[in-house]
Design a protein around this motif. Structure first.
Motif, PDB file in Angstrom:
ATOM      1  N   VAL A 380     -60.026  58.314   0.846  1.00 25.03           N
ATOM      2  CA  VAL A 380     -60.480  57.735   2.112  1.00 25.03           C
ATOM      3  C   VAL A 380     -60.961  58.890   2.988  1.00 25.03           C
ATOM      4  O   VAL A 380     -60.202  59.835   3.251  1.00 25.03           O
ATOM      5  N   ASP A 381     -62.225  58.845   3.401  1.00 21.70           N
ATOM      6  CA  ASP A 381     -62.794  59.876   4.260  1.00 21.70           C
ATOM      7  C   ASP A 381     -63.419  59.226   5.480  1.00 21.70           C
ATOM      8  O   ASP A 381     -64.109  58.197   5.363  1.00 21.70           O
ATOM      9  N   VAL A 382     -63.201  59.821   6.639  1.00 22.75           N
ATOM     10  CA  VAL A 382     -63.838  59.343   7.867  1.00 22.75           C
ATOM     11  C   VAL A 382     -64.375  60.550   8.625  1.00 22.75           C
ATOM     12  O   VAL A 382     -63.827  61.659   8.532  1.00 22.75           O
ATOM     13  N   ALA A 383     -65.447  60.343   9.372  1.00 21.64           N
ATOM     14  CA  ALA A 383     -66.029  61.430  10.160  1.00 21.64           C
ATOM     15  C   ALA A 383     -66.730  60.858  11.386  1.00 21.64           C
ATOM     16  O   ALA A 383     -67.277  59.744  11.342  1.00 21.64           O
ATOM     17  N   LYS A 384     -66.729  61.638  12.468  1.00 19.22           N
ATOM     18  CA  LYS A 384     -67.366  61.191  13.708  1.00 19.22           C
ATOM     19  C   LYS A 384     -67.842  62.411  14.492  1.00 19.22           C
ATOM     20  O   LYS A 384     -67.192  63.465  14.469  1.00 19.22           O
ATOM     21  N   GLU A 385     -68.969  62.233  15.162  1.00 22.41           N
ATOM     22  CA  GLU A 385     -69.494  63.273  16.028  1.00 22.41           C
ATOM     23  C   GLU A 385     -69.071  63.004  17.478  1.00 22.41           C
ATOM     24  O   GLU A 385     -69.213  61.870  17.964  1.00 22.41           O
ATOM     25  N   TYR A 386     -68.553  64.032  18.130  1.00 24.17           N
ATOM     26  CA  TYR A 386     -68.162  63.943  19.536  1.00 24.17           C
ATOM     27  C   TYR A 386     -69.012  64.899  20.363  1.00 24.17           C
ATOM     28  O   TYR A 386     -69.228  66.060  19.977  1.00 24.17           O
ATOM     29  N   ALA A 387     -69.501  64.414  21.475  1.00 22.95           N
ATOM     30  CA  ALA A 387     -70.227  65.279  22.402  1.00 22.95           C
ATOM     31  C   ALA A 387     -69.229  66.120  23.188  1.00 22.95           C
ATOM     32  O   ALA A 387     -68.271  65.596  23.763  1.00 22.95           O
ATOM     33  N   VAL A 388     -69.434  67.426  23.187  1.00 23.00           N
ATOM     34  CA  VAL A 388     -68.587  68.349  23.946  1.00 23.00           C
ATOM     35  C   VAL A 388     -69.487  69.057  24.955  1.00 23.00           C
ATOM     36  O   VAL A 388     -70.465  69.714  24.570  1.00 23.00           O
ATOM     37  N   GLU A 389     -69.158  68.938  26.192  1.00 19.71           N
ATOM     38  CA  GLU A 389     -70.046  69.417  27.251  1.00 19.71           C
ATOM     39  C   GLU A 389     -70.354  70.899  27.106  1.00 19.71           C
ATOM     40  O   GLU A 389     -71.469  71.345  27.360  1.00 19.71           O
ATOM     41  N   ALA A 401     -57.728  61.419   3.141  1.00 24.01           N
ATOM     42  CA  ALA A 401     -56.504  61.361   2.342  1.00 24.01           C
ATOM     43  C   ALA A 401     -56.894  61.069   0.903  1.00 24.01           C
ATOM     44  O   ALA A 401     -57.897  60.405   0.638  1.00 24.01           O
ATOM     45  N   GLU A 402     -56.077  61.569  -0.023  1.00 23.62           N
ATOM     46  CA  GLU A 402     -56.377  61.388  -1.447  1.00 23.62           C
ATOM     47  C   GLU A 402     -55.076  61.181  -2.227  1.00 23.62           C
ATOM     48  O   GLU A 402     -54.050  61.811  -1.937  1.00 23.62           O
ATOM     49  N   TYR A 403     -55.171  60.304  -3.208  1.00 23.11           N
ATOM     50  CA  TYR A 403     -54.083  60.142  -4.178  1.00 23.11           C
ATOM     51  C   TYR A 403     -54.682  60.379  -5.555  1.00 23.11           C
ATOM     52  O   TYR A 403     -55.726  59.819  -5.891  1.00 23.11           O
ATOM     53  N   ARG A 404     -54.039  61.215  -6.354  1.00 20.73           N
ATOM     54  CA  ARG A 404     -54.552  61.499  -7.693  1.00 20.73           C
ATOM     55  C   ARG A 404     -53.439  61.375  -8.730  1.00 20.73           C
ATOM     56  O   ARG A 404     -52.331  61.879  -8.524  1.00 20.73           O
ATOM     57  N   HIS A 405     -53.754  60.690  -9.823  1.00 18.89           N
ATOM     58  CA  HIS A 405     -52.825  60.546 -10.940  1.00 18.89           C
ATOM     59  C   HIS A 405     -53.485  61.129 -12.181  1.00 18.89           C
ATOM     60  O   HIS A 405     -54.657  60.863 -12.453  1.00 18.89           O
ATOM     61  N   GLU A 406     -52.738  61.929 -12.929  1.00 22.66           N
ATOM     62  CA  GLU A 406     -53.280  62.580 -14.114  1.00 22.66           C
ATOM     63  C   GLU A 406     -52.368  62.335 -15.312  1.00 22.66           C
ATOM     64  O   GLU A 406     -51.141  62.275 -15.169  1.00 22.66           O
ATOM     65  N   GLU A 407     -52.985  62.222 -16.483  1.00 22.99           N
ATOM     66  CA  GLU A 407     -52.239  62.089 -17.734  1.00 22.99           C
ATOM     67  C   GLU A 407     -52.851  63.000 -18.788  1.00 22.99           C
ATOM     68  O   GLU A 407     -54.071  63.189 -18.821  1.00 22.99           O
ATOM     69  N   TYR A 408     -51.989  63.545 -19.641  1.00 22.14           N
ATOM     70  CA  TYR A 408     -52.459  64.362 -20.758  1.00 22.14           C
ATOM     71  C   TYR A 408     -51.710  63.922 -22.009  1.00 22.14           C
ATOM     72  O   TYR A 408     -50.478  63.845 -22.014  1.00 22.14           O
ATOM     73  N   ASN A 441     -50.249  63.406  -7.221  1.00 23.68           N
ATOM     74  CA  ASN A 441     -50.156  64.168  -5.981  1.00 23.68           C
ATOM     75  C   ASN A 441     -50.854  63.409  -4.862  1.00 23.68           C
ATOM     76  O   ASN A 441     -51.726  62.566  -5.089  1.00 23.68           O
ATOM     77  N   GLN A 442     -50.421  63.700  -3.642  1.00 24.85           N
ATOM     78  CA  GLN A 442     -51.046  63.126  -2.449  1.00 24.85           C
ATOM     79  C   GLN A 442     -51.498  64.284  -1.560  1.00 24.85           C
ATOM     80  O   GLN A 442     -50.861  65.347  -1.533  1.00 24.85           O
ATOM     81  N   SER A 443     -52.598  64.057  -0.857  1.00 31.41           N
ATOM     82  CA  SER A 443     -53.077  65.100   0.035  1.00 31.41           C
ATOM     83  C   SER A 443     -53.674  64.484   1.288  1.00 31.41           C
ATOM     84  O   SER A 443     -54.174  63.354   1.280  1.00 31.41           O
ATOM     85  N   ILE A 444     -53.591  65.230   2.374  1.00 32.86           N
ATOM     86  CA  ILE A 444     -54.262  64.866   3.627  1.00 32.86           C
ATOM     87  C   ILE A 444     -55.033  66.101   4.086  1.00 32.86           C
ATOM     88  O   ILE A 444     -54.616  67.241   3.818  1.00 32.86           O
ATOM     89  N   TYR A 445     -56.150  65.874   4.771  1.00 30.60           N
ATOM     90  CA  TYR A 445     -56.972  67.014   5.142  1.00 30.60           C
ATOM     91  C   TYR A 445     -57.776  66.690   6.386  1.00 30.60           C
ATOM     92  O   TYR A 445     -58.032  65.533   6.717  1.00 30.60           O
ATOM     93  N   ALA A 446     -58.165  67.776   7.074  1.00 33.79           N
ATOM     94  CA  ALA A 446     -58.953  67.645   8.303  1.00 33.79           C
ATOM     95  C   ALA A 446     -59.993  68.749   8.340  1.00 33.79           C
ATOM     96  O   ALA A 446     -59.773  69.854   7.814  1.00 33.79           O
ATOM     97  N   ASN A 447     -61.141  68.435   8.957  1.00 28.27           N
ATOM     98  CA  ASN A 447     -62.244  69.388   9.010  1.00 28.27           C
ATOM     99  C   ASN A 447     -62.920  69.279  10.380  1.00 28.27           C
ATOM    100  O   ASN A 447     -63.201  68.171  10.855  1.00 28.27           O
ATOM    101  N   LEU A 448     -63.170  70.416  11.011  1.00 29.12           N
ATOM    102  CA  LEU A 448     -63.864  70.466  12.307  1.00 29.12           C
ATOM    103  C   LEU A 448     -65.087  71.362  12.156  1.00 29.12           C
ATOM    104  O   LEU A 448     -64.993  72.468  11.610  1.00 29.12           O
TER     105      LEU A 448
END
Length: 790
Positions: A380-389, A401-408, A441-448
């Motif tokens: 699940v990815d979301v993004a938004k542009e904000y005006a900064v004065e 956020a990501e969920y990944r399952h692996e098998e070998y 594994n589960q992961s959460i992430y943020a990007n600016l």
């Protein structure tokens, strides 16, 4: 770099001379765009969540490889093509290396093949099931099989040569390769190609095509197919070992490229659900049958083959993937939700061979077993542009956020393949090796990201992941770029990263017959590869694997003195702690043999994976492109590119006490030096592309730098001289739809240095070339193609 839209796979008439170390920046799937043929600076979608980010604005080294560059040689293999256009990518062609002949690993920046992340349309691609356990480059890795992705399906490729674990997670230490598929219903193409080496072997026939269809008024689907038959090559020397051999003086060995037959289908589609929501998906199914030769077994060993025999390892690699996604926009937020499944299955059969312990009753065909790697993801990815004065541009906020399952999975072969000494060439997987292991594994992430001023931009990323098998890890990245003026800018990044040990590295286990030089003679030794958590590995001092930890730093200068001339110079340093490596092949003492025999393991040598090495890689990438256009003589695109790369050892963990007590070393000299000096120290390339009306031509000269093939005795090391290679191609358009093209790869028929006879490393002259050679050892190659587009 400008690119061309057609899909002509081998078409030798690409245009902008691309030499080298290309770089890439990435955007999420919702921002994908095609590359325009006329643009010197193009929109990128890798490594960024901002909209309309150009290569010239990127804070990380980034470049685009277009369809023309991908089709600019006689090769139909993606990894081979990338090895020619990317100075920082190394793709050697080992022979006689079991499954590594069929699934060959590629390296970026001299690092391990599994330390580069591969994406398709911005989504994580699954890794191969094959573990490279023989003495090749990339030993111990289980990377993505780049050659499972057909050129006919690709619009362009973005290569981010920078650490990106904070943005994408595990594996993105050396960089990211993002493969963007063709899209849309308009247009199509079909091509047939033929080729052959100077030695009159390695004949290749390829057929490929791509076309699109509308899905009503609101969608489209695009289909690409690719099929080829590639005959083997053979550069083995004659066998003069035993005058009593009835085949004395004949070429008994097969040493070169394997016989290969790939068949691949790729589908890419999109549909407008409503004004705010799009559905898009892509999928592939492919099979590649490969027949590779093992080592020639001499006469007198089998009554079934009294004059000797050449075992053939016949494999089938099956690749399957499906990615389905919804994306849209609500309240100013762009969102993307995706489900991603991918698997690779590798099955191996042995033919033209015997199990010597079964004597005359031995079969000559064996099923050796299978390997299968599977991954499933939810993103699940979301993004938004904000005006900064205070900022001149918007602040882009991206969360995910990501969920990944692996098998070998390891599947056992038939009884005859592993009983006793097992099938000659490759002893099959045994029931004790078989089983399925998994993790999640589960992961959460943020990007600016923000354009703070017209001159200054910056970004930051943070990612936290929790694995079910070894715990949590957090990665961070900061990047910035400052433009002094329109012609000069400076950029830099600093990041921490990680790579989780793969399930294959944790659980791969098999007993095989390896050959070691003992008193000048190639001697077979039963060698066990033990899962790191097994009782056998523990008896040899193994400890649980943990994640590799990386620290990446880069500083780049961007120059654009004129509209048609750009140059980038990027220096980098990559520190990696706790690198996962396959240990030395340890010839066991009688005490350790007896210990393993009590576990039912009758072996003379053993090995396992370990986090024992810390390294530092430093280097520089230089890329310069210039375009000159004239109404009289046409358009010329010139590219010069250079990569210099050096890996140094920083630390080796203390040897396990049990090994020291038995006179063994876990990490030997050869293991260390394979990492530090086994790849070319540099690569330089000059390319020129010319187009004029219906005509086109391309010339590329590449210098592959020197490298060393190490042994445990320094006296047996061999350093190979640099190799210069010239490739030429040309094409002509016939009417509106047809294009004919032809070319010669390695025009001057240059071969790498031959292996010296010291220590019998060339197997008595039978194997004259090294599998480390970055351009292979097949010589001059001629090819021609005919393409029809609409």
């Amino acid at each position: 770099m400008p690119t061309r839209s057609p899909l002509t796979v081998l078409a030798p008439l690409p245009r902008a001379l691309l030499l080298g170390g290309l770089m890439m920046a990435s955007v999420p799937a919702w921002a994908q765009q095609s590359v325009s043929d006329g643009e010197l600076q193009s929109i990128v979608v890798t490594g960024t969540y901002a909209k309309n980010r150009r290569t010239v604005d990127s804070e990380s080294p980034v470049d685009i490889i277009g369809a023309r560059e991908l089709q600019a040689s006689g090769s139909t293999e993606l990894a081979t093509v990338l090895g020619r256009v990317l100075p920082s990518l190394n793709f050697p062609r080992p022979s006689g290396a079991d499954a590594s002949d069929a699934v060959r690993p590629a390296q970026l920046r001299g690092l391990s093949p599994d330390q580069v992340l591969v994406l398709v349309n911005g989504k994580r691609r699954h890794a191969s099931a094959v573990v490279n356990v023989n003495g090749t480059q990339g030993r111990g890795s289980a990377p993505v099989d780049l050659n499972a992705i057909p050129l006919s399906a690709i619009d362009h490729i973005e290569v981010l040569r920078d650490g990106a674990a904070a943005q994408y997670g595990s594996d993105a230490i050396a960089g990211v390769i993002n493969i963007i598929l063709k899209k849309g219903a308009a247009g199509g193409d079909a091509e047939i190609g033929f080729g052959e080496y100077q030695k009159r072997d390695g004949k290749q026939v390829s057929v490929r095509g791509s076309t699109g269809f509308n899905l009503g008024d609101d969608g489209w689907v695009r289909i690409a197919i690719d099929a080829a038959d590639r005959d083997p090559t053979n550069r083995a020397g004659a066998d003069f070992r035993n005058p009593a051999d009835p085949r004395y003086g004949k070429v008994n060995q097969r040493f070169g490229d394997p016989d290969t037959k790939p068949r691949v289908l790729f589908v890419n589609g999109q549909y407008r659900v409503n004004d705010n929501i799009d559905w898009y998906a892509f999928a592939n199914y492919g099979q590649r049958d490969t027949s590779a030769a093992a080592t020639w077994r001499t006469f007198g060993r089998s009554t079934i083959y009294p004059e000797g025999f050449l075992p053939l390892e016949n494999s089938r690699s099956t690749d399957t993937s499906l990615v389905t996604c919804l994306r849209g926009e609500a309240s100013g937020w762009r969102w993307d939700v995706s489900a991603n499944y991918g698997s690779n299955e590798f099955k191996l059969d042995l033919d033209n061979t015997v199990n010597l312990d079964l004597a005359g009753s031995s079969p000559t065909h064996f099923y050796a077993g299978k390997l299968k790697n599977t991954q499933s993801l939810l993103n699940v990815d979301v993004a938004k542009e904000y005006a900064v004065e205070a900022f001149t541009g918007p602040l882009t906020v991206a969360l995910g956020a990501e969920y990944r399952h692996e098998e070998y999975e390891i599947g056992a072969g038939d009884l005859a393949s592993y009983s006793g000494s097992g099938a000659q060439g490759f002893s099959g997987f045994r029931p004790i090796n078989a089983g399925t292991n998994s993790r999640h594994n589960q992961s959460i992430y943020a990007n600016l990201e923000a354009e703070v001023t017209k001159q200054f931009s910056a970004s930051a990323a943070l990612r936290h992941e929790r694995y079910s098998d070894f715990g949590s890890t957090t990665s961070a990245k900061g990047s910035a770029r400052y433009a002094f003026n329109d012609a000069v800018s400076l950029r830099g990044t600093a990041s921490s990263g990680f790579r989780a040990p793969s399930l294959a590295q944790q659980f791969y286990t098999i007993t095989t017959t390896n050959f070691s030089v003992v008193n000048g003679v190639n001697t077979p030794i039963e060698t066990g590869t033990f899962a790191v958590g097994s009782a056998a590995a523990s008896a040899l001092g193994a400890t649980p694997l943990k994640a590799e930890k990386a620290r990446n730093y880069s500083l780049g200068l961007q120059l654009q003195p004129t509209r048609n001339w750009t140059t980038t110079i990027d220096a980098y340093r990559i520190n990696i702690d706790d690198r996962v490596a396959l240990s030395a092949n340890m010839t066991l003492s009688q005490t350790l043999k007896d210990t393993l025999a009590k576990q039912g393991l009758l072996v003379g040598a053993g090995r396992y994976f370990t986090n024992a090495i810390d390294t530092r890689t430093t280097g520089v990438d230089i890329l310069s492109t210039y375009r000159w256009e004239s109404s009289k003589v046409g358009r010329f695109d010139f590219t010069a590119a250079y990569n210099h790369n050096k890996t140094a050892l920083e630390h080796v963990n203390a040897n396990p006490a049990i090994l020291t007590a038995n006179g063994l070393t876990l990490i030997d000299r050869q293991t260390i030096n394979r990492i530090t000096v086994g790849s070319p120290k540099d690569k330089f390339s000059l390319a020129t592309d010319w187009t004029q009306n219906i005509w086109g031509a391309r010339a590329v000269v590449t210098r592959y730098g020197s490298f060393t093939v190490p042994q445990n005795s320094v006296a047996l090391d061999q350093t190979y001289d640099p190799q210069w290679v010239l490739d030429l191609s040309g094409s002509v358009k016939l009417g509106k739809n047809w294009r004919l093209s032809a070319g010669i790869d390695n025009v001057t028929n240059r071969y790498p240095d031959q292996v010296t006879s010291a220590g019998n490393l060339n197997n008595n002259g039978i194997n004259p070339y090294s599998g480390f050679a970055p351009n292979g050892f097949n010589g001059r190659y001629y090819y021609a193609k005919a393409a029809y587009s609409w």
